[in-house]
Write a protein that holds these residues in place. Structure first.
Motif, mmCIF file in Angstrom:
data_model
loop_
_atom_site.group_PDB
_atom_site.id
_atom_site.type_symbol
_atom_site.label_atom_id
_atom_site.label_comp_id
_atom_site.label_asym_id
_atom_site.label_seq_id
_atom_site.Cartn_x
_atom_site.Cartn_y
_atom_site.Cartn_z
ATOM 1 N N VAL A 43 0.813 -1.002 -0.063
ATOM 2 C CA VAL A 43 0.014 0.136 0.067
ATOM 3 C C VAL A 43 0.712 1.134 0.050
ATOM 4 O O VAL A 43 2.182 1.210 -0.104
ATOM 5 C CB VAL A 43 -0.816 -0.122 0.982
ATOM 6 N N GLY A 44 0.084 2.378 0.184
ATOM 7 C CA GLY A 44 0.792 3.695 0.103
ATOM 8 C C GLY A 44 1.454 3.811 -1.449
ATOM 9 O O GLY A 44 1.075 3.214 -2.228
ATOM 10 N N ASP A 58 5.492 0.537 2.346
ATOM 11 C CA ASP A 58 4.223 0.418 3.375
ATOM 12 C C ASP A 58 3.590 -0.961 2.832
ATOM 13 O O ASP A 58 3.438 -1.273 1.602
ATOM 14 C CB ASP A 58 3.400 1.413 3.042
ATOM 15 N N ALA A 60 0.466 -3.493 4.464
ATOM 16 C CA ALA A 60 -0.739 -3.728 5.302
ATOM 17 C C ALA A 60 -0.886 -4.990 5.458
ATOM 18 O O ALA A 60 -0.818 -5.948 4.491
ATOM 19 C CB ALA A 60 -1.914 -3.159 4.560
ATOM 20 N N ARG A 93 -4.996 -0.523 15.307
ATOM 21 C CA ARG A 93 -3.725 -0.721 14.378
ATOM 22 C C ARG A 93 -2.635 -0.918 15.057
ATOM 23 O O ARG A 93 -2.252 -0.261 16.037
ATOM 24 C CB ARG A 93 -3.499 0.471 13.360
ATOM 25 N N HIS A 121 1.413 -1.776 8.703
ATOM 26 C CA HIS A 121 0.276 -1.367 9.285
ATOM 27 C C HIS A 121 -0.530 -2.680 9.544
ATOM 28 O O HIS A 121 -0.964 -3.342 8.664
ATOM 29 C CB HIS A 121 -0.535 -0.465 8.546
ATOM 30 N N GLN A 129 -9.619 1.449 8.105
ATOM 31 C CA GLN A 129 -8.324 1.823 7.818
ATOM 32 C C GLN A 129 -7.686 0.975 6.510
ATOM 33 O O GLN A 129 -7.144 1.394 5.644
ATOM 34 C CB GLN A 129 -7.445 2.179 8.695
ATOM 35 N N TYR A 130 -7.943 -0.477 6.763
ATOM 36 C CA TYR A 130 -7.081 -1.244 5.822
ATOM 37 C C TYR A 130 -8.011 -1.205 4.236
ATOM 38 O O TYR A 130 -7.446 -1.156 3.410
ATOM 39 C CB TYR A 130 -7.273 -2.915 6.567
ATOM 40 N N LYS A 132 -9.706 1.355 3.383
ATOM 41 C CA LYS A 132 -9.450 2.498 2.881
ATOM 42 C C LYS A 132 -8.100 2.501 2.005
ATOM 43 O O LYS A 132 -7.885 3.051 1.066
ATOM 44 C CB LYS A 132 -9.386 3.808 3.702
ATOM 45 N N GLN A 133 -7.070 2.057 2.552
ATOM 46 C CA GLN A 133 -5.733 2.021 1.947
ATOM 47 C C GLN A 133 -5.790 1.305 0.696
ATOM 48 O O GLN A 133 -5.127 1.852 -0.341
ATOM 49 C CB GLN A 133 -4.677 1.411 2.947
ATOM 50 N N ARG A 137 -5.229 3.044 -3.180
ATOM 51 C CA ARG A 137 -4.418 2.295 -3.977
ATOM 52 C C ARG A 137 -5.066 1.872 -5.158
ATOM 53 O O ARG A 137 -4.492 2.037 -6.392
ATOM 54 C CB ARG A 137 -3.682 1.047 -3.227
#
Length: 203
Positions: A43-44, A58, A60, A93, A121, A129-130, A132-133, A137
């Motif tokens: 991710v990221g 990054d 996840a 997290r 993460h 949040q997972y 959303k990442q 992406r």
């Protein structure tokens, strides 16, 4: 002794080695914590082809249960040289970072200036949040014009907030939210789909 590198925010040009660096680390993570990880994702910004990013990978990790994070600490810290920083500002997290004594430019920007090459993460299944990442992406991967806009914004904000990582992150939030809204709209069924057609069986 290597020269210290500034901890100001630095956005590096895209490095085609980033995906392979993730793949290599994912193989190590699979071997170390695979029995507790339901999924491991890149991710990221380094996960988005072609765009500039801070040169930190990054990752996840989706856990079956949050308590499984406790089982992951020893193999990550003792065998893969990660440091565990707990929730680090995001409830439920668990954050890990892999340090380096010889950071590249851009690998030392952060709250304490510690150099790092990778960061994990770790989330329990269902953590928003997972999701959303992954959504962010995938949308930028599928929409090159949006990814180029994001890259330009990051370069502008890195220059404006060079020494303040929190201000830099906060200034990106409107763009991030707009992408998440666009992704949600893209997933929504059209009126024609909602007005007719077969209904799913409910058992």
């Amino acid at each position: 002794m290597p020269e210290a590198i500034s901890d100001s925010i630095y956005i590096a040009d895209y490095d085609p080695r980033w995906p392979a660096m993730f793949d290599e680390e994912r193989a190590r993570l699979d071997a170390a914590i695979g029995e507790w990880a339901a999924d491991i994702q890149h991710v990221g910004s380094t996960s988005i082809p072609g765009i500039a990013a801070k040169p930190i990978i990054d990752i996840a990790v989706h856990l079956n249960l949050l308590v499984d994070a406790l089982k992951c600490i020893t193999p990550l810290v003792e065998h893969l040289q990660y440091e565990c920083l707990g929730e680090f500002g995001i409830p439920d997290r668990i954050y890990f970072r892999k340090g380096t004594a010889t950071p590249l430019r851009g690998q030392s920007a952060g709250h304490d200036g510690a150099g790092r090459t990778h960061q994990i993460h770790m989330y329990p299944l269902g953590h928003d949040q997972y999701a959303k990442q992954i959504t962010f992406r995938d949308y930028l991967r599928a929409h090159p014009e949006a990814s180029r806009e994001y890259e330009a914004l990051k370069r502008e904000l890195a220059a404006r907030h060079a020494g303040d990582i929190e201000a830099y992150a906060d200034a990106k939030s409107d763009f991030v939210q707009s992408i998440l809204r666009s992704a949600a709209l893209a997933r929504s069924p059209s009126p024609a789909e909602t007005e007719g057609g077969d209904q799913p069986a409910m058992g």
